[in-house]
Design a protein around this motif. Structure first.
Motif: not given
Length: 303
Positions: A59-86
């Motif tokens: 999985d990658t964050l961008l692919r997860i965001a697409l599969e759930h119809g979300q903006n990957y930047r929102d996933l970063v904010a909702w999960n408090d990810l300091s590093n989206p690669n991690d």
């Protein structure tokens, strides 16, 4: 006689001892003890909540965001990810907005921009014949680099072509949808012959044949949630979010005419048809509902 008596006595004593051994109390059952697994067996209750997703291998964050119809930047904010690669296998991520948060890419109350000025047509660029070796395999490292560069990848905005926007036919009634989705008016994203139809599991949308540089327009009003080339197999890709549950994707473009976060009108030019990450010039068009691909023909008008 005395010896016989002694032998008999010893025999009786031995028998008594053996009898005593055979009538000992019932033994406690042997219990095979294992480390307590109740905590491990009990799955995280969030796994059963559609607002959460457990990261799987590959999985990658961008692919997860697409599969759930979300903006990957929102996933970063909702999960408090300091590093989206991690992100790690078995990590649980929130994929729906927290209570009271509508998410940065929600579009239920979009303010449409004024009609943009039509600029002179850009000269037609001959179809490239060389290898497309500059395309990079998608990875979290690539995503980080794309985000640092603004998410545009290899796609560079080009002037809008002078071709007139195609008038929108009456929209067909969409499939079962969330409240408000039925108000979205749809149109075909480009002229051309349909050379690939929706086939769940094989083709997640429809493929439309055309010429290099042909206009690709937004099938409905919304906000651009992604514009770039970060997902392998889609080439230069534009994703437009139309409501909290519906988005549309436009793949294999030659060039992209819009930017991430931009509001677009139905029928507005957003890209030029091309063959990026494809074997021929075509537009691959998808409609996703709650992140899942659905048959576009249930939304698009007959033609």
């Amino acid at each position: 006689m005395i010896k016989k008596s002694n032998i008999l006595l010893c025999s009786i004593t031995l028998a008594a001892l053996l009898s005593g051994c055979g009538t000992t109390g019932v033994q406690a059952p042997v219990v095979e003890r294992h480390p307590s697994s109740s905590s491990a067996a009990a799955s995280d209750p969030r796994d059963r909540d559609p607002a959460y997703y457990t990261v799987k291998r590959g999985d990658t964050l961008l692919r997860i965001a697409l599969e759930h119809g979300q903006n990957y930047r929102d996933l970063v904010a909702w999960n408090d990810l300091s590093n989206p690669n991690d992100i790690k296998v078995d990590q649980v991520l929130r994929v729906l907005p927290p209570t009271g948060d509508t998410g940065g890419a929600q579009t239920s109350a979009i303010v449409m921009p004024p009609v943009t000025e039509i600029k002179p047509a850009a000269p037609v660029v001959p179809k490239k014949t060389g290898p497309r070796g500059e395309k990079r395999a998608y990875s979290d490292a690539t995503l980080a680099e794309l985000r640092a560069d603004g998410g545009g990848g290899d796609a560079k905005p080009a002037p809008a072509p002078a071709a007139a926007v195609v008038a929108a036919p009456a929209a067909a009634a969409p499939a079962a949808s969330a409240p408000g989705d039925e108000k979205i008016s749809w149109m075909w994203p480009s002229e051309g012959k349909v050379i690939g139809t929706f086939d769940e599991g094989k083709n997640k949308g429809v493929d439309i044949a055309g010429k290099a540089g042909q206009q690709v327009v937004a099938a409905g009003a919304g906000k651009v949630m992604y514009a770039g080339s970060g997902i392998r197999g889609y080439g230069n890709l534009v994703i437009v979010k139309h409501s909290n549950s519906l988005l549309s994707a436009y793949a294999h473009n030659r060039s992209i005419l819009v930017k991430e976060g931009q509001n677009v009108n139905k029928g507005q030019a957003i890209a030029e048809m091309g063959d990026s990450d494809a074997d021929r010039v075509k537009l691959h068009f998808e409609i996703r509902q709650q992140g899942k691909p659905v048959d576009p023909s249930k939304f698009l008008p007959n033609r």
